[in-house]
Design a protein around this motif. Structure first.
Motif, PDB file in Angstrom:
ATOM      1  N   THR A 171       0.794  -1.226   0.000  1.00  0.00           N
ATOM      2  CA  THR A 171       0.000   0.000   0.000  1.00  0.00           C
ATOM      3  C   THR A 171       0.833   1.287   0.000  1.00  0.00           C
ATOM      4  O   THR A 171       0.563   2.202  -0.793  1.00  0.00           O
TER       5      THR A 171
ATOM      6  N   GLN B 228      -6.387   2.511  -6.565  1.00  0.00           N
ATOM      7  CA  GLN B 228      -7.506   2.362  -7.500  1.00  0.00           C
ATOM      8  C   GLN B 228      -7.527   3.513  -8.493  1.00  0.00           C
ATOM      9  O   GLN B 228      -7.749   3.312  -9.696  1.00  0.00           O
TER      10      GLN B 228
ATOM     11  N   GLY C 138      -6.793  -4.380   0.934  1.00  0.00           N
ATOM     12  CA  GLY C 138      -7.616  -4.068  -0.225  1.00  0.00           C
ATOM     13  C   GLY C 138      -7.309  -5.019  -1.364  1.00  0.00           C
ATOM     14  O   GLY C 138      -6.214  -5.586  -1.458  1.00  0.00           O
TER      15      GLY C 138
ATOM     16  N   GLU D 225      -3.462  -5.405  -1.537  1.00  0.00           N
ATOM     17  CA  GLU D 225      -3.067  -4.239  -0.735  1.00  0.00           C
ATOM     18  C   GLU D 225      -3.381  -2.928  -1.435  1.00  0.00           C
ATOM     19  O   GLU D 225      -2.789  -1.889  -1.132  1.00  0.00           O
ATOM     20  N   THR D 226      -4.303  -2.937  -2.372  1.00  0.00           N
ATOM     21  CA  THR D 226      -4.649  -1.722  -3.109  1.00  0.00           C
ATOM     22  C   THR D 226      -5.733  -0.931  -2.368  1.00  0.00           C
ATOM     23  O   THR D 226      -6.802  -1.460  -2.070  1.00  0.00           O
ATOM     24  N   ASP D 227      -5.445   0.345  -2.127  1.00  0.00           N
ATOM     25  CA  ASP D 227      -6.394   1.235  -1.472  1.00  0.00           C
ATOM     26  C   ASP D 227      -7.019   2.172  -2.506  1.00  0.00           C
ATOM     27  O   ASP D 227      -6.880   1.956  -3.719  1.00  0.00           O
ATOM     28  N   ALA D 228      -7.680   3.216  -2.040  1.00  0.00           N
ATOM     29  CA  ALA D 228      -8.345   4.151  -2.960  1.00  0.00           C
ATOM     30  C   ALA D 228      -7.330   4.864  -3.849  1.00  0.00           C
ATOM     31  O   ALA D 228      -7.608   5.145  -5.024  1.00  0.00           O
TER      32      ALA D 228
ATOM     33  N   PRO E 228     -11.355  -1.383  -2.287  1.00  0.00           N
ATOM     34  CA  PRO E 228     -10.220  -0.612  -1.765  1.00  0.00           C
ATOM     35  C   PRO E 228     -10.284  -0.490  -0.243  1.00  0.00           C
ATOM     36  O   PRO E 228     -11.317  -0.134   0.318  1.00  0.00           O
ATOM     37  N   LEU E 229      -9.177  -0.795   0.406  1.00  0.00           N
ATOM     38  CA  LEU E 229      -9.077  -0.670   1.861  1.00  0.00           C
ATOM     39  C   LEU E 229      -7.715  -0.087   2.202  1.00  0.00           C
ATOM     40  O   LEU E 229      -6.739  -0.297   1.469  1.00  0.00           O
ATOM     41  N   ASP E 230      -7.637   0.621   3.321  1.00  0.00           N
ATOM     42  CA  ASP E 230      -6.368   1.212   3.724  1.00  0.00           C
ATOM     43  C   ASP E 230      -5.707   0.443   4.867  1.00  0.00           C
ATOM     44  O   ASP E 230      -4.887   0.981   5.603  1.00  0.00           O
ATOM     45  N   ASN E 231      -6.054  -0.840   5.001  1.00  0.00           N
ATOM     46  CA  ASN E 231      -5.514  -1.664   6.088  1.00  0.00           C
ATOM     47  C   ASN E 231      -4.550  -2.744   5.591  1.00  0.00           C
ATOM     48  O   ASN E 231      -4.302  -3.725   6.282  1.00  0.00           O
TER      49      ASN E 231
END
Length: 369
Positions: free
Chosen positions: A110, A140, A163, A134-137, A157-160
């Protein structure tokens, strides 16, 4: 020197024996990972023993025997992932004209901001299916240029660090995002139309599962339970599946671990790396500690065209690409690991202990007709 060799022998013997325990605590399970590194250390230790030990004493012979036994045990686990082993998956026939599946899996890390390098790899290798972990916004948004060539997409998408995104040139159906074990760890499940039914050509749909369970570690989960349960749930849901299947992702487990072997036994899926090499994907920045964490398993409806690790693009994982040849006459001509009664009992105990049900795993359509 002899005292030092004795201490090193005891230490490496303990690290070799520790994973024999069924304990799921991270400081036990972590020693499933570096078996190739431990084998190298044991080989060097054996050489040092031959040079410096005094073989007039029984103790010296005992140390040599212990180191040799530990080396043989470590090699038993990793030898299938060398060229000394028989291929589990056959090479595809160059003249076969059936449909092919080209898949690229990339754990982006990320905080990594080198999205252009990943886009360049995708443009160069042109996978039909791309899964990013591990892809976040932010990632994306950076990967939006892919949308022109990949009209079928699934985004979570997640920031933890968990994602997940799926990009496909092939039509998707039965798409489902599930949090199978942990509320913040998703997986993607979908049916991919590999070949539409036209004229005399049969329709081929591939059941696909994209996973990224959390690892056992002091910063993630204290135990491997969550990871193990997710893998076993998916494996059990695949038991008895007769259509084509592919499971891919960062499983946070090495290819030779008891858990991954149990997954393969129950699911019946094959590992194309057997007999070809480990395809180590982690850690991209620290070569002495590398092992295969990113996997692609498949049913015996496929033969292998190629599987290789791609160049680093700033992540702690290397991306991995595989190209498979669909071969409808192939079932039961390739054989992987076989489950026994003890394996099935272990699966039942784990699922019962965690109150987990394979019925919670989506079952996308897999067919060849």
């Amino acid at each position: 020197m002899q005292a030092t060799l004795c201490i090193l022998t005891i230490l490496l013997a303990v690290l070799t024996l520790l994973p024999l325990s069924r304990a799921r605590v991270w400081w036990v399970r972590i020693w499933d990972f570096p078996r190739s590194q431990l084998a190298v250390l044991l080989g060097l230790l054996w050489l040092a023993q031959a040079i410096w030990l005094d073989f007039s004493s029984a103790g010296a012979w005992l140390l040599v025997a212990v180191a040799g036994a530990c080396l043989a045990y470590q090699m038993w686990w990793i030898l299938p992932y060398t060229r000394l082993w028989r291929h589990e998956v056959r090479w595809a026939d160059a003249e076969d004209v059936g449909p092919r599946l080209r898949l690229l899996a990339a754990n982006v890390l990320t905080p990594n901001r080198n999205a252009p390098a990943l886009l360049e790899l995708v443009a160069q290798h042109r996978p039909q299916v791309l899964v990013t972990l591990e892809t976040d916004a932010w990632w994306q948004q950076q990967l939006q240029p892919l949308e022109r060539d990949y009209p079928y997409r699934v985004a979570c998408p997640l920031d933890n660090l968990y994602g997940i995104h799926l990009y496909s040139q092939l039509p998707l159906d039965d798409v489902d995002i599930r949090f199978l074990v942990e509320d913040d760890v998703p997986s993607i499940h979908a049916s991919v139309l590999l070949q539409p039914g036209e004229g005399s050509r049969p329709e081929v749909r591939v059941r696909m599962h994209f996973l990224h369970p959390a690892p056992p570690s002091p910063t993630e989960n204290d135990e491997s339970t969550e990871r193990d349960v997710e893998l076993v749930m998916v494996a059990k849901s695949l038991e008895g599946e007769t259509g084509p299947v592919v499971v891919a992702g960062d499983l946070n487990d090495v290819a030779w671990s008891p858990t991954t072997r149990l997954f393969r036994k129950i699911s019946g899926l094959l590992d194309p790396r057997v007999g070809r090499g480990m395809v180590n994907t982690f850690h991209a920045r620290f070569w002495p500690a590398r092992w295969p964490l990113d996997h692609v398993f498949h049913s015996d409806h496929f033969e292998l065209i190629q599987m290789r690790r791609l160049p680093s693009f700033g992540s702690d994982h290397f991306p991995v690409m595989i190209e498979l040849q669909y071969h409808p006459s192939n079932p039961h001509q390739q054989e992987g690991l076989q489950a026994n009664a003890q394996d099935r009992e272990e699966v039942a105990e784990l699922l019962d202990e965690q109150n987990a049900s394979p019925s919670d795993v989506p079952e996308p359509t897999a067919q060849q007709r």
